[in-house]
Write a protein that holds these residues in place. Structure first.
Motif, PDB file in Angstrom:
ATOM      1  N   LYS A 101       0.830  -1.198   0.000  1.00 14.51           N
ATOM      2  CA  LYS A 101       0.000   0.000   0.000  1.00 14.51           C
ATOM      3  C   LYS A 101       0.869   1.253   0.000  1.00 14.51           C
ATOM      4  N   ASP A 103      -0.771   4.741  -1.381  1.00  8.33           N
ATOM      5  CA  ASP A 103      -1.812   5.333  -2.212  1.00  8.33           C
ATOM      6  C   ASP A 103      -1.886   6.853  -2.136  1.00  8.33           C
ATOM      7  N   SER A 171      -4.603   4.402  -5.964  1.00 10.16           N
ATOM      8  CA  SER A 171      -5.092   3.361  -5.049  1.00 10.16           C
ATOM      9  C   SER A 171      -4.748   1.953  -5.528  1.00 10.16           C
ATOM     10  N   THR A 173      -2.449  -1.209  -6.468  1.00 12.50           N
ATOM     11  CA  THR A 173      -1.175  -1.769  -6.004  1.00 12.50           C
ATOM     12  C   THR A 173      -0.528  -2.694  -7.028  1.00 12.50           C
ATOM     13  N   ARG A 211      -5.877  12.103  -1.770  1.00 11.32           N
ATOM     14  CA  ARG A 211      -4.622  11.350  -1.827  1.00 11.32           C
ATOM     15  C   ARG A 211      -3.413  12.253  -2.116  1.00 11.32           C
TER      16      ARG A 211
END
Length: 362
Positions: A101, A103, A171, A173, A211
């Motif tokens: 992760k 993000d 977002s 991965t 983000r």
């Protein structure tokens, strides 16, 4: 040096070699490609960057938390400390554990000419690249392969829709695409983080900016960055090995930072913010009319109501149905109603009451 995926030139060289030294005659491109792909698939995958970084020895002098202040001249605060930490720890985490992760995207704002991009290239070396503008294009993801820091440049030129696409892309991965000359779509755990750069503070055209972690840079200390670069990697690796997380940051402060930049975009913001400063409930029509924006009714349209909606949500108002003067209407309700008055003299106490309550009373 990282191995790079084979391309058309590689296949051609193999064909020439086979035909020249082994007299294979006319060797088909597809046959050579199939053999090469098979051998690559069988070969054990090594994370050479992880091996390199794990061999760095940290001198135990903390540097990461002050990175943005020391290197980029960013004003020191709890927020910039968090941005410095997440920049290094998330980047190194993606190196040692691709697909983890990460993000968020740190955005380096600042004047043209201080060489923000050059500083990112210094950090990434051959593993730095500049991303394309369209995350929906497969070529965008092919440029991520083998890199651990990818720049999204000139964010002020991006449209609202493109900003929304970036938010969705961050977002992800694992990227799925077919490499050049590949036969099937394959999964590629993401190895990089993204860093945005811009010379313009008015670049956030979308409300969806959760983000983004923007910081205002004033300079770049290349001498210090180059001198301590290995120690930054060593410290990040050491802190990750000690169990420190690489994703937590103060989201409330980050939201305030993006809100400040979004406010500068719209000249209506100050007018509306002043008007509703002591108002608990207000209708869109009131804001468009003579009380606030003084816009003639024949000029009002859906675009204006959407524009007001964006501003009111930033001011922490929610859009709900209420009974106003005995009529069900939609209005903007402040999250903090204590000490505030109504928008007009005609709005009565029943304004505050939910619809179900009014029905019970009637």
């Amino acid at each position: 040096k990282e191995e790079k995926p084979f391309d058309h030139n590689t296949i051609t060289k193999i064909k020439i070699y086979l035909q020249s030294y082994y007299y294979f005659g006319n060797v088909s491109t597809s046959a050579v490609q199939a053999v090469v792909e098979n051998q690559i698939a069988k070969a054990p995958k090594k994370n050479k960057l992880k091996e390199v970084i794990s061999n760095y020895i940290w001198d135990k002098i903390p540097r990461i938390n002050d990175f943005m202040t020391k290197i980029y001249g960013v004003e020191s605060s709890d927020y910039t400390t968090a941005v410095s930490r997440i920049f290094w720890l998330s980047m190194v985490k993606r190196i040692i554990q691709p697909g983890c992760k990460a993000d968020i995207m740190i955005i380096l704002e600042g004047p043209e000419g201080i060489k923000k991009s050059a500083s990112l290239e210094l950090i990434g070396g051959v593993h730095y690249d500049i991303a394309g503008k369209d995350p929906k294009n497969k070529d965008f993801y092919q440029k991520l392969t083998g890199n651990f820091i990818v720049e999204m440049g000139e964010l002020n030129s991006f449209t609202k829709s493109e900003h929304n696409d970036i938010q969705e892309m961050l977002s992800t991965t694992t990227d799925k695409f077919r490499v050049p000359f590949g036969r099937v779509v394959e999964a590629h755990p993401r190895t990089c983080i993204f860093v945005g750069t811009t010379n313009d503070s008015n670049y956030l055209k979308s409300e969806n900016a959760r983000r983004y972690l923007p910081v205002l840079t004033t300079t770049v200390d290349f001498e210090s960055l180059e001198k301590n670069l290995e120690q930054y990697f060593a410290e990040a690796y050491s802190r990750l090995q000690a169990g420190e997380d690489h994703w937590e940051y103060p989201r409330d402060i980050a939201k305030e930072q993006t809100n400040l930049r979004q406010q500068e975009d719209d000249p209506w913001y100050e007018m509306i913010a002043h008007f509703v400063s002591d108002i608990a409930i207000v209708r869109t029509g009131t804001l468009l009319g003579a009380y606030c924006l003084n816009m003639r009714s024949e000029m009002q349209n859906k675009m204006h109501t959407n524009r007001i909606g964006q501003i009111m949500r930033k001011l922490k108002y929610r859009y709900e149905v209420r009974v106003i003067n005995g009529v069900r209407q939609k209005a903007w309700i402040s999250d903090e109603t204590i000490g505030k008055r109504f928008s007009t003299d005609q709005d009565k106490l029943e304004t505050f009451l939910p619809i179900n309550f009014m029905k019970e009373k009637i």
